[in-house]
Scaffold this motif. Structure first.
Motif, PDB file in Angstrom:
ATOM      1  N   SER A  37     -10.739  -4.438  -7.452  1.00 59.76           N
ATOM      2  CA  SER A  37      -9.013  -4.743  -6.778  1.00 59.76           C
ATOM      3  C   SER A  37      -9.354  -3.248  -6.826  1.00 59.76           C
ATOM      4  O   SER A  37      -9.446  -2.685  -7.600  1.00 59.76           O
ATOM      5  CB  SER A  37      -8.685  -5.669  -8.398  1.00 59.76           C
ATOM      6  N   GLY A  39      -5.430  -1.616  -7.195  1.00 61.78           N
ATOM      7  CA  GLY A  39      -3.940  -1.535  -7.945  1.00 61.78           C
ATOM      8  C   GLY A  39      -3.390  -0.441  -7.908  1.00 61.78           C
ATOM      9  O   GLY A  39      -3.718   1.105  -9.038  1.00 61.78           O
ATOM     10  N   LYS A  41       0.291   1.005  -9.099  1.00 62.44           N
ATOM     11  CA  LYS A  41       1.401   1.120 -10.506  1.00 62.44           C
ATOM     12  C   LYS A  41       2.792   2.265 -10.142  1.00 62.44           C
ATOM     13  O   LYS A  41       2.111   3.101 -10.784  1.00 62.44           O
ATOM     14  CB  LYS A  41       0.979   0.335 -11.547  1.00 62.44           C
ATOM     15  N   HIS A  47       4.807  -2.113  -7.321  1.00 62.84           N
ATOM     16  CA  HIS A  47       3.674  -2.444  -7.471  1.00 62.84           C
ATOM     17  C   HIS A  47       2.255  -3.178  -6.237  1.00 62.84           C
ATOM     18  O   HIS A  47       3.209  -3.726  -6.223  1.00 62.84           O
ATOM     19  CB  HIS A  47       3.553  -2.815  -9.101  1.00 62.84           C
ATOM     20  N   ASN A  48       1.559  -2.162  -6.377  1.00 65.89           N
ATOM     21  CA  ASN A  48       0.482  -2.867  -5.267  1.00 65.89           C
ATOM     22  C   ASN A  48      -1.006  -3.281  -6.073  1.00 65.89           C
ATOM     23  O   ASN A  48      -1.127  -2.365  -6.433  1.00 65.89           O
ATOM     24  CB  ASN A  48       0.312  -1.692  -3.831  1.00 65.89           C
ATOM     25  N   ASN A  49      -1.159  -4.601  -6.414  1.00 62.19           N
ATOM     26  CA  ASN A  49      -2.599  -4.861  -6.148  1.00 62.19           C
ATOM     27  C   ASN A  49      -3.498  -5.850  -5.014  1.00 62.19           C
ATOM     28  O   ASN A  49      -2.891  -6.310  -4.914  1.00 62.19           O
ATOM     29  CB  ASN A  49      -2.132  -5.283  -7.482  1.00 62.19           C
ATOM     30  N   PHE A  67      -3.271  -6.227  -0.028  1.00 62.11           N
ATOM     31  CA  PHE A  67      -2.469  -5.816  -0.758  1.00 62.11           C
ATOM     32  C   PHE A  67      -1.123  -6.954   0.036  1.00 62.11           C
ATOM     33  O   PHE A  67      -1.074  -7.558   0.669  1.00 62.11           O
ATOM     34  CB  PHE A  67      -1.888  -4.589  -0.943  1.00 62.11           C
TER      35      PHE A  67
END
Length: 122
Positions: A37, A39, A41, A47-49, A67
């Protein structure tokens, strides 16, 4: 018994914290394949995880990250250069091809983006 580096499987974790922005790469390496993953923030931004799937080419991680952004899927290429205990993000202009965000000119990637430091995996 491990017979070569390509037979190894291990977790890698890298993070960047700058003021109120955090980026975390957490992945499993098996041979030269990487799955995990990524991410972002970023303060006062979405926020993109995302899920990361890629491969190591020497000291370069080339991957695709998927995403979820505002309820829709966004697929984009990412690239990082491993320098000792760091991963440095590759930056260049991008374009959208068949719904995927890709590097407009991969020959013009320069590795002076975010610097992620090796951190213990949790």
């Amino acid at each position: 018994m491990k017979t070569s580096d390509n037979d190894s499987t291990f977790n890698i974790c890298y993070s960047s914290v700058i003021k109120k922005d955090t980026v975390l790469l957490n992945a499993l390496m098996f041979g030269d394949s990487v799955k995990g993953s990524l991410g972002y923030k970023l303060y006062e931004k979405d926020h993109n995880n995302g899920s990361l799937l890629g491969k190591m080419y020497g000291d370069t991680l080339k991957a695709t990250c998927t995403f979820m952004v505002k309820g829709s899927e966004s697929i984009q290429e990412v690239i990082f250069l491993r320098k000792e205990s760091l991963f440095v993000e590759g930056i260049t202009s991008r374009k959208t091809v068949n719904g995927k965000i890709v590097f407009a000119d991969p020959q013009k990637i320069h590795f002076d983006g975010l610097v992620l430091k090796h951190v213990p995996c949790k």
